[in-house]
Design a protein around this motif. Structure first.
Motif, mmCIF file in Angstrom:
data_model
loop_
_atom_site.group_PDB
_atom_site.id
_atom_site.type_symbol
_atom_site.label_atom_id
_atom_site.label_comp_id
_atom_site.label_asym_id
_atom_site.label_seq_id
_atom_site.Cartn_x
_atom_site.Cartn_y
_atom_site.Cartn_z
ATOM 1 N N ASP A 12 47.113 41.947 -15.578
ATOM 2 C CA ASP A 12 46.415 41.718 -16.844
ATOM 3 C C ASP A 12 45.432 42.820 -17.215
ATOM 4 N N HIS A 37 47.131 41.478 -9.858
ATOM 5 C CA HIS A 37 47.277 40.092 -9.413
ATOM 6 C C HIS A 37 48.694 39.854 -8.874
ATOM 7 N N HIS A 78 39.267 34.350 -5.086
ATOM 8 C CA HIS A 78 40.134 35.528 -5.214
ATOM 9 C C HIS A 78 39.993 36.391 -3.962
ATOM 10 N N ARG A 102 53.773 31.866 -10.977
ATOM 11 C CA ARG A 102 52.969 32.285 -12.138
ATOM 12 C C ARG A 102 53.819 32.243 -13.410
ATOM 13 N N ARG A 105 54.255 28.715 -14.422
ATOM 14 C CA ARG A 105 52.962 28.242 -14.954
ATOM 15 C C ARG A 105 52.770 28.728 -16.380
ATOM 16 N N GLY A 136 49.304 37.106 -17.871
ATOM 17 C CA GLY A 136 48.222 36.332 -17.270
ATOM 18 C C GLY A 136 47.476 35.602 -18.376
ATOM 19 N N ARG A 137 46.549 34.753 -17.990
ATOM 20 C CA ARG A 137 45.807 34.014 -19.010
ATOM 21 C C ARG A 137 45.088 34.922 -20.007
ATOM 22 N N PRO A 138 44.604 36.115 -19.582
ATOM 23 C CA PRO A 138 43.978 36.975 -20.601
ATOM 24 C C PRO A 138 44.912 37.335 -21.757
ATOM 25 N N SER A 154 36.539 35.056 -24.276
ATOM 26 C CA SER A 154 35.802 34.077 -23.488
ATOM 27 C C SER A 154 35.813 32.703 -24.173
ATOM 28 N N PHE A 157 39.032 30.955 -23.313
ATOM 29 C CA PHE A 157 38.967 30.301 -21.999
ATOM 30 C C PHE A 157 38.167 29.007 -22.092
ATOM 31 N N LYS A 171 48.353 26.967 -10.890
ATOM 32 C CA LYS A 171 49.486 27.630 -10.252
ATOM 33 C C LYS A 171 49.293 27.578 -8.733
ATOM 34 N N HIS A 253 39.783 46.199 -16.144
ATOM 35 C CA HIS A 253 40.934 45.564 -16.808
ATOM 36 C C HIS A 253 41.222 46.238 -18.149
HETATM 37 P P1 AMP Z 1 45.584 34.095 -14.238
HETATM 38 O O1 AMP Z 1 45.678 34.907 -12.984
HETATM 39 O O2 AMP Z 1 46.711 34.320 -15.181
HETATM 40 O O3 AMP Z 1 45.312 32.637 -13.966
HETATM 41 O O4 AMP Z 1 44.294 34.664 -15.023
HETATM 42 C C1 AMP Z 1 43.119 34.845 -14.313
HETATM 43 C C2 AMP Z 1 42.306 35.943 -14.984
HETATM 44 O O5 AMP Z 1 41.746 35.434 -16.188
HETATM 45 C C3 AMP Z 1 41.106 36.349 -14.147
HETATM 46 O O6 AMP Z 1 41.415 37.395 -13.269
HETATM 47 C C4 AMP Z 1 40.113 36.806 -15.182
HETATM 48 O O7 AMP Z 1 40.366 38.167 -15.511
HETATM 49 C C5 AMP Z 1 40.461 35.965 -16.385
HETATM 50 N N1 AMP Z 1 39.532 34.830 -16.535
HETATM 51 C C6 AMP Z 1 39.477 33.697 -15.793
HETATM 52 N N2 AMP Z 1 38.528 32.859 -16.251
HETATM 53 C C7 AMP Z 1 37.957 33.473 -17.319
HETATM 54 C C8 AMP Z 1 36.904 33.127 -18.247
HETATM 55 N N3 AMP Z 1 36.274 31.952 -18.153
HETATM 56 N N4 AMP Z 1 36.605 34.010 -19.223
HETATM 57 C C9 AMP Z 1 37.264 35.197 -19.319
HETATM 58 N N5 AMP Z 1 38.251 35.581 -18.479
HETATM 59 C C10 AMP Z 1 38.599 34.741 -17.498
#
Ligand code: AMP
Ligand code: ZN
Ligand code: FE
Ligand code: FE
Length: 285
Positions: A12, A37, A78, A102, A105, A136-138, A154, A157, A171, A253
């Motif tokens: 990400d 990751h 982590h 992942r 997920r 990834g979630r970002p 943010s 999230f 996940k 990142h």
């Molecule tokens: P994932 O591995 O896809 O679950 O995404 C995790 C990543 O999302 C982390 O490494 C952070 O970079 C980012 N992340 C997690 N929680 C937050 C948050 N509350 N605000 C911003 N970024 C976050």
């Protein structure tokens, strides 16, 4: 200066592996660890760029674990893994399983968002992440912002994606002790990433780190880009007390963490070179 924590487009981050290496060289880093990751997929490109730039590449990755903490319960943790050589074995197999989970997920997460009335296009995520494997979630957060469903990353999230929020989908996560054992058997070293993210008071944090050291961890990320000088100093003392190497890095990142640079972090980061040698001394065998 060295930087032992960076992400590329393989996970990400917004910059390709070679660009992360170029940024490290530009900042004056002697060594750089690429720590995407769950993935070692950027290391070949990074190694070629690092050789050309005269930067030592540390082959790494970052893995989301689930720690069972006595008296606290389960916590997300982590873990950075360094010196991952070779191209097969139990550690590589486990990383492959984590990547497959992942992907599953991510598909469930997109389905969940659609149910919530905030559709995000799968193809758009794939394009943004440069492939299915890197999502990834970002990336999802960026899509939510683009769709007007959140103010910024943010907020995305806070509204949807964080643990406990409506679109959170867990996940698979390893126990940190198991990851440390897999790492050791591969000649690699496990390090607790950004330890303050555990959200523990000083006493419990110290007991946890002591147990992780006994379970084969080699280091604890003390000199972290996002931490204040006094937090870094406290973590360095903690590392010393429990016998872990106080490592450090930016957690670069690219545009997903604006203002954070390779090597120098938010401008005040300068991880000492010798920490890498101390960490290398923790390799088994
Ligand atoms: P994932 O591995 O896809 O679950 O995404 C995790 C990543 O999302 C982390 O490494 C952070 O970079 C980012 N992340 C997690 N929680 C937050 C948050 N509350 N605000 C911003 N970024 C976050
Ligand atoms: Zn990340
Ligand atoms: Fe992390
Ligand atoms: Fe990271």
């Amino acid at each position: 200066m060295i930087d032992l924590h960076t992400h590329s487009t393989v996970s990400d981050g917004s910059e390709p592996p070679a660009a992360v290496v170029a940024a490290a060289a530009g900042a004056g880093c002697r060594a750089l660890a690429l720590t995407d990751h769950d993935s070692l997929g950027g290391l070949e490109e990074a190694a070629a760029a690092a050789e050309a730039a005269g930067v030592a590449l540390v082959r790494g990755c970052e893995v989301s674990c689930r720690a069972e903490l006595p008296g606290v319960g389960p916590r997300s943790m982590h873990v950075l893994v360094y010196f991952v050589d070779g191209d097969g074995g139990p550690l590589h197999d486990e990383l492959g399983r984590l990547r497959a989970d992942r992907l599953a997920r991510n598909r469930r997460l997109v389905d969940r968002l659609a149910e919530l009335g905030v559709p995000v296009e799968w193809d758009q995520l794939v394009a943004d992440a440069g492939g299915e494997a890197g999502i990834g979630r970002p990336h999802v957060a960026r899509a939510l912002v683009a769709a007007g469903a959140a103010e910024d990353l943010s907020d995305a999230f806070d509204r949807y994606l964080a643990e406990g929020r409506p679109a959170y989908v867990p996940k698979a996560r390893l126990a940190p002790e198991r990851l440390a054992a897999l790492a050791r058997s591969a000649g690699a070293v496990a390090v607790v990433a950004h330890p303050l993210a555990l959200g523990l008071e000083p006493g419990p944090l110290e007991s946890v780190c002591r147990e992780l050291a006994e379970a084969g961890f080699g280091g604890l990320e003390a000199v972290y880009g996002g931490y204040r000088p006094e937090e870094r100093a406290g973590l360095r003392r903690l590392a010393e007390r429990v016998g872990l190497v106080p490592t450090g890095g930016s957690d670069f990142h690219g545009t997903f963490k604006p203002g954070l640079a390779v090597g120098t972090g938010y401008g005040d980061l300068d991880v000492p070179d010798r920490l890498l040698d101390d960490l290398a001394d923790r390799r088994a065998g």
